[in-house]
Design a protein around this motif. Structure first.
Motif, short mmCIF file in Angstrom:
data_model
loop_
_atom_site.label_atom_id
_atom_site.label_comp_id
_atom_site.label_asym_id
_atom_site.label_seq_id
_atom_site.Cartn_x
_atom_site.Cartn_y
_atom_site.Cartn_z
N ARG A 94 9.56 6.22 -6.45
CA ARG A 94 10.43 6.94 -5.51
C ARG A 94 11.82 6.33 -5.63
O ARG A 94 12.02 5.36 -6.37
CB ARG A 94 9.89 6.85 -4.08
CG ARG A 94 9.77 5.42 -3.56
CD ARG A 94 9.34 5.40 -2.10
NE ARG A 94 9.04 4.09 -1.60
CZ ARG A 94 9.91 3.17 -1.26
NH1 ARG A 94 11.20 3.39 -1.37
NH2 ARG A 94 9.53 2.00 -0.78
N SER A 149 -6.90 8.36 -5.31
CA SER A 149 -6.26 9.57 -5.82
C SER A 149 -4.85 9.77 -5.26
O SER A 149 -4.08 10.57 -5.79
CB SER A 149 -7.11 10.80 -5.51
OG SER A 149 -7.08 11.10 -4.13
N LYS A 150 -4.49 9.03 -4.24
CA LYS A 150 -3.16 9.13 -3.64
C LYS A 150 -2.13 8.22 -4.30
O LYS A 150 -0.98 8.19 -3.89
CB LYS A 150 -3.25 8.83 -2.15
CG LYS A 150 -4.13 9.82 -1.42
CD LYS A 150 -4.33 9.47 0.03
CE LYS A 150 -5.16 10.56 0.66
NZ LYS A 150 -6.21 10.13 1.48
N TYR A 151 -2.56 7.48 -5.32
CA TYR A 151 -1.70 6.51 -5.98
C TYR A 151 -1.56 6.81 -7.47
O TYR A 151 -2.44 7.40 -8.08
CB TYR A 151 -2.29 5.09 -5.85
CG TYR A 151 -2.29 4.57 -4.44
CD1 TYR A 151 -1.17 3.93 -3.92
CD2 TYR A 151 -3.39 4.72 -3.61
CE1 TYR A 151 -1.14 3.44 -2.62
CE2 TYR A 151 -3.38 4.24 -2.32
CZ TYR A 151 -2.26 3.61 -1.83
OH TYR A 151 -2.24 3.13 -0.55
N TRP A 152 -0.44 6.35 -8.06
CA TRP A 152 -0.30 6.36 -9.50
C TRP A 152 -1.16 5.22 -10.01
O TRP A 152 -1.08 4.09 -9.52
CB TRP A 152 1.16 6.15 -9.91
CG TRP A 152 1.31 6.23 -11.40
CD1 TRP A 152 1.60 7.35 -12.11
CD2 TRP A 152 1.12 5.17 -12.34
NE1 TRP A 152 1.61 7.05 -13.45
CE2 TRP A 152 1.31 5.71 -13.61
CE3 TRP A 152 0.80 3.83 -12.23
CZ2 TRP A 152 1.19 4.96 -14.77
CZ3 TRP A 152 0.68 3.07 -13.37
CH2 TRP A 152 0.89 3.65 -14.63
N SER A 210 2.30 -0.79 6.03
CA SER A 210 2.28 0.63 5.73
C SER A 210 1.24 1.35 6.60
O SER A 210 0.22 0.77 6.96
CB SER A 210 1.93 0.84 4.25
OG SER A 210 1.60 2.18 3.99
N GLU A 259 -11.25 8.85 -3.35
CA GLU A 259 -10.37 9.68 -2.52
C GLU A 259 -9.08 8.92 -2.20
O GLU A 259 -7.98 9.47 -2.30
CB GLU A 259 -11.07 10.10 -1.24
CG GLU A 259 -10.21 10.94 -0.34
CD GLU A 259 -10.91 11.32 0.96
OE1 GLU A 259 -10.22 11.91 1.81
OE2 GLU A 259 -12.10 11.03 1.15
N VAL A 260 -9.19 7.67 -1.79
CA VAL A 260 -8.01 6.86 -1.47
C VAL A 260 -7.20 6.60 -2.74
O VAL A 260 -5.99 6.76 -2.76
CB VAL A 260 -8.40 5.54 -0.78
CG1 VAL A 260 -7.21 4.60 -0.68
CG2 VAL A 260 -8.97 5.82 0.61
N ARG A 308 -0.71 3.48 5.56
CA ARG A 308 -1.93 3.60 4.77
C ARG A 308 -2.41 2.25 4.22
O ARG A 308 -3.09 2.18 3.21
CB ARG A 308 -1.75 4.62 3.66
CG ARG A 308 -0.66 4.35 2.67
CD ARG A 308 -0.57 5.51 1.69
NE ARG A 308 0.35 5.22 0.61
CZ ARG A 308 0.47 5.96 -0.47
NH1 ARG A 308 -0.26 7.04 -0.61
NH2 ARG A 308 1.33 5.65 -1.41
N CYS A 347 0.83 -1.20 0.00
CA CYS A 347 0.00 0.00 0.00
C CYS A 347 0.87 1.25 0.00
O CYS A 347 0.35 2.37 -0.05
CB CYS A 347 -0.95 -0.02 1.19
SG CYS A 347 -2.13 -1.41 1.13
N ASP A 348 2.19 1.07 0.05
CA ASP A 348 3.17 2.15 -0.09
C ASP A 348 4.24 1.66 -1.06
O ASP A 348 5.37 1.39 -0.69
CB ASP A 348 3.78 2.49 1.27
CG ASP A 348 4.65 3.72 1.23
OD1 ASP A 348 4.53 4.51 0.27
OD2 ASP A 348 5.46 3.89 2.15
#
Length: 133
Positions: A63, A111-114, A92, A108-109, A94, A41-42
Motif C-alpha cells: 500500500r 487468503s487476506k494476505y499477500w 491491528s 480463510e485468514v 485483524r 498483521c496489517d
C-alpha cells in the motif's frame, strides 16, 4: 517495488532468517537492516521471494507508505513454522494475537494476505491431508 534484495546468503533456520522455499532448510540471512523489519498483521510491505531467480527477489509495497512510516511485514507470508513464535502487539483490527507461522493459520485468514508461493502450496497440501485424530 521498494528495493531488490541483495547480499542474502543461505542460512540455517533462525529467528533472524527468512524462509525462501518449501523445504525446512530453505532459509536466507539478509545481511542488512531489513532483518529489523517488524511484523504486523496489517503490513505495508512484503518480502517477495517468489522468483526462482534469487537476483529477482525484492521488497514490495502493499500500500502507500508515508515517509518516515515504519516498514512492517506479515511474517507468515514467508514462514511456515516460526523459529521463535511470539505474541503480537501490532494493534491491528485483524491482529492474530499469536504469530507461529502460516501452518497454524486458517486458509480463510491467510487468503487476506499477500503470500509467497510455497506458503500457498504448503497450506493447500495441509488442507488435503487426512485428519489423523
Amino acid at each position: 517495488m521498494i528495493t531488490r534484495l541483495r547480499g542474502a546468503s543461505k542460512g540455517v533456520k533462525a529467528y533472524n532468517t527468512l524462509q525462501c522455499g518449501s523445504e525446512p532448510t530453505d532459509h536466507i540471512h539478509l545481511h542488512s537492516d531489513l532483518v529489523f523489519v517488524n511484523h504486523s498483521c496489517d503490513p505495508n510491505m512484503a518480502f517477495d521471494l517468489s522468483s526462482l531467480d534469487s537476483a529477482e527477489w525484492h521488497i514490495r509495497a502493499l500500500r502507500s507508505i508515508i515517509p518516515g512510516e515504519q516498514l512492517t511485514a506479515f511474517y507468515p507470508a514467508t514462514e511456515w513454522i516460526m523459529d521463535q513464535a511470539f505474541d503480537c502487539n501490532c494493534g491491528s483490527e485483524r491482529c492474530l494475537g499469536r504469530v507461529e507461522g502460516a501452518s497454524g493459520i486458517s486458509a480463510e485468514v491467510l487468503s487476506k494476505y499477500w503470500l509467497n508461493p510455497w506458503i500457498v502450496r504448503l497450506k493447500k497440501d495441509q488442507s488435503i491431508q487426512p485428519d489423523r485424530t
